[in-house]
Write an enzyme that holds these catalytic residues in place. Structure first.
Site, short mmCIF file in Angstrom:
data_model
loop_
_atom_site.label_atom_id
_atom_site.label_comp_id
_atom_site.label_asym_id
_atom_site.label_seq_id
_atom_site.Cartn_x
_atom_site.Cartn_y
_atom_site.Cartn_z
N TYR A 144 0.52 2.12 -8.43
CA TYR A 144 -0.28 1.36 -7.19
C TYR A 144 -1.57 1.40 -7.89
O TYR A 144 -2.30 0.29 -7.64
CB TYR A 144 -0.27 2.45 -5.98
CG TYR A 144 -1.15 1.94 -5.08
CD1 TYR A 144 -1.20 0.84 -4.26
CD2 TYR A 144 -2.55 2.85 -4.60
CE1 TYR A 144 -1.94 0.59 -3.20
CE2 TYR A 144 -3.44 2.22 -3.83
CZ TYR A 144 -3.41 1.17 -3.24
OH TYR A 144 -4.07 0.95 -2.05
N THR A 194 0.93 -1.32 0.04
CA THR A 194 0.01 -0.02 0.18
C THR A 194 0.89 1.38 0.02
O THR A 194 0.21 2.39 0.07
CB THR A 194 -1.03 0.30 1.34
OG1 THR A 194 -0.33 -0.18 2.22
CG2 THR A 194 -1.75 -0.99 1.24
N1 NAP Z 1 -5.16 2.50 3.14
C1 NAP Z 1 -5.97 3.23 2.39
O1 NAP Z 1 -6.17 4.53 2.51
C2 NAP Z 1 -6.70 2.39 1.41
C3 NAP Z 1 -7.54 2.87 0.42
C4 NAP Z 1 -8.23 2.24 -0.52
C5 NAP Z 1 -7.90 1.01 -0.46
N2 NAP Z 1 -7.08 0.50 0.34
C6 NAP Z 1 -6.77 -1.12 0.22
O2 NAP Z 1 -7.27 -1.57 1.34
C7 NAP Z 1 -6.72 -2.76 1.94
C8 NAP Z 1 -6.08 -2.68 3.19
O3 NAP Z 1 -5.40 -1.66 3.59
P1 NAP Z 1 -4.80 -1.11 4.85
O4 NAP Z 1 -4.70 0.05 4.93
O5 NAP Z 1 -5.24 -2.16 5.86
O6 NAP Z 1 -3.10 -1.39 4.30
P2 NAP Z 1 -1.95 -2.06 5.35
O7 NAP Z 1 -1.98 -1.61 6.65
O8 NAP Z 1 -0.69 -1.55 4.41
O9 NAP Z 1 -2.20 -3.55 5.31
C9 NAP Z 1 -1.74 -4.34 4.04
C10 NAP Z 1 -1.03 -5.78 5.00
O10 NAP Z 1 -0.59 -6.42 3.73
C11 NAP Z 1 0.60 -7.02 4.13
N3 NAP Z 1 1.42 -7.55 2.91
C12 NAP Z 1 2.26 -6.64 1.95
N4 NAP Z 1 2.81 -7.54 1.26
C13 NAP Z 1 2.46 -8.74 1.41
C14 NAP Z 1 2.28 -10.06 0.81
N5 NAP Z 1 3.22 -10.04 -0.40
N6 NAP Z 1 1.83 -10.97 1.20
C15 NAP Z 1 0.92 -10.99 2.15
N7 NAP Z 1 0.69 -9.85 2.89
C16 NAP Z 1 1.38 -8.58 2.61
C17 NAP Z 1 1.29 -5.93 4.84
O11 NAP Z 1 2.47 -6.49 5.66
P3 NAP Z 1 3.65 -5.95 5.95
O12 NAP Z 1 3.28 -4.46 6.38
O13 NAP Z 1 4.30 -6.77 7.03
O14 NAP Z 1 4.32 -5.92 4.70
C18 NAP Z 1 0.14 -5.31 5.60
O15 NAP Z 1 -0.09 -5.82 6.79
C19 NAP Z 1 -5.38 -2.90 0.79
O16 NAP Z 1 -5.85 -3.83 -0.22
C20 NAP Z 1 -5.50 -1.51 0.13
O17 NAP Z 1 -4.97 -1.54 -1.18
C21 NAP Z 1 -6.24 0.90 1.28
#
Ligand code: NAP
Length: 279
Positions: free
Chosen positions: A123, A60
């Site tokens: 992204y 992300t």
């Molecule tokens: N944050 C936003 O504003 C936002 C907005 C729209 C949509 N989204 C989507 O919503 C979802 C959740 O977002 P979030 O904010 O909870 O993100 P986040 O806190 O960054 O969580 C994503 C998780 O995915 C893990 N990850 C990364 N690479 C990986 C891999 N190769 N295999 C397995 N796990 C992996 C990360 O672990 P590590 O940190 O240990 O690498 C992290 O714990 C994502 O799909 C994102 O694209 C987010």
């Protein structure tokens, strides 16, 4: 239902574990399940045999993705292919979390689920690539501007900087829908357990620029909103590597038309979160 959550230690992943309370939940963090490792994904899904996989794992870091597109596509697009492949082997549906960054934000009206995508950043393109890996029977939840009690978030950063008396310069020409992981997780649960399929935009209601949101955060925290100065994206120093959509407001049209309840106006969960962060 038996639920497997990828990205289980992420900001949304943690909240989903609580939201699916009462179901049989297996939450896998990055170390337990690296979605880039196809063999591992197939092995874990084969062992857990979930009814649904809530696939939140993603890279992300928007600017990181811009610098390293291969890694972005590997995690966000190919990783999703592996998850879908594993899910098909055990007959599970996939609920994939996607983003407002699939849009270019050049319009001036909210995007519905049926509007054309045109991501500006790696992204956004890699997450759209992930959407393309799903089958019609799967579920895609597009959301935006997430904030929650864990992980780095805009809300926390604003509170920390203002707390140390720093002036804040925040962009006022990017608008979106701030969304809070507790509200989102609850709606994801509802969509999954009622076996909805297809694409849904799910955000808190209300629109803000980052500048307006920063002022809201400080107002709720009883701090001085005037420490925030509005700037244009072009004034950011240093400039961010990845372009952001200027107007990525998501119309929750599919939920509205299906007469599903929309999430609260963002000011309500914002007040709860600020209170929690300051406690
Ligand atoms: N944050 C936003 O504003 C936002 C907005 C729209 C949509 N989204 C989507 O919503 C979802 C959740 O977002 P979030 O904010 O909870 O993100 P986040 O806190 O960054 O969580 C994503 C998780 O995915 C893990 N990850 C990364 N690479 C990986 C891999 N190769 N295999 C397995 N796990 C992996 C990360 O672990 P590590 O940190 O240990 O690498 C992290 O714990 C994502 O799909 C994102 O694209 C987010």
């Amino acid at each position: 239902m038996r639920i497997l959550i990828t990205g289980g230690a992420g900001a949304l992943g943690r909240e989903l574990v609580s939201a699916f309370h009462g179901h049989q939940v297996t939450a896998c963090d990055h170390r337990a399940l690296d979605v880039t490792d196809r063999d591992r994904v197939l092995q874990v899904l084969g062992r857990v045999e979930p009814d649904a996989v809530v696939h939140t794992a993603a890279w992300t870091n928007v600017d990181g993705c811009e610098r390293d597109p291969d890694r972005a596509y590997l995690v966000n697009a190919l990783g999703t292919r592996h998850v879908v492949e594993g899910a098909r082997l055990v007959g599970a549906i996939v609920c994939y979390l996607s983003t407002d960054y699939v849009f270019d934000g050049r319009g001036d009206r909210p995007y519905t689920e049926w509007d054309a995508t045109n991501p500006l950043s790696v992204y956004g393109r890699s997450k759209l690539g992930g959407e393309g890996e799903l089958d019609p029977g799967d579920l895609v939840v597009r959301t935006s501007w997430l904030a929650g009690p864990t992980g780095r978030s805009f809300v926390r950063t604003v509170l920390e900087r203002a707390g140390t008396g720093q002036q804040l310069e925040v962009v006022d020409d990017q608008k979106g829908c701030p969304t809070f992981v507790s509200d989102l997780a609850e709606m994801v649960r509802r969509l999954v357990v009622t076996r909805r399929r297809g694409l849904y935009h799910v955000t808190n209601q209300g629109v803000a620029s980052w500048y307006e949101l920063a002022r809201d955060v400080l107002a709720v925290a009883a701090m001085d909103p005037d420490v925030v100065r509005p700037i244009a994206t072009s004034e950011q120093d240093p400039p961010r590597p990845a372009p952001r959509p200027a107007y990525s407001v998501l119309d929750n049209a599919a939920m509205r038309l299906a007469r599903l309840p929309l999430l609260d106006d963002y000011h309500e969960p914002l007040a709860r979160l600020v209170k929690e962060l300051l406690a």
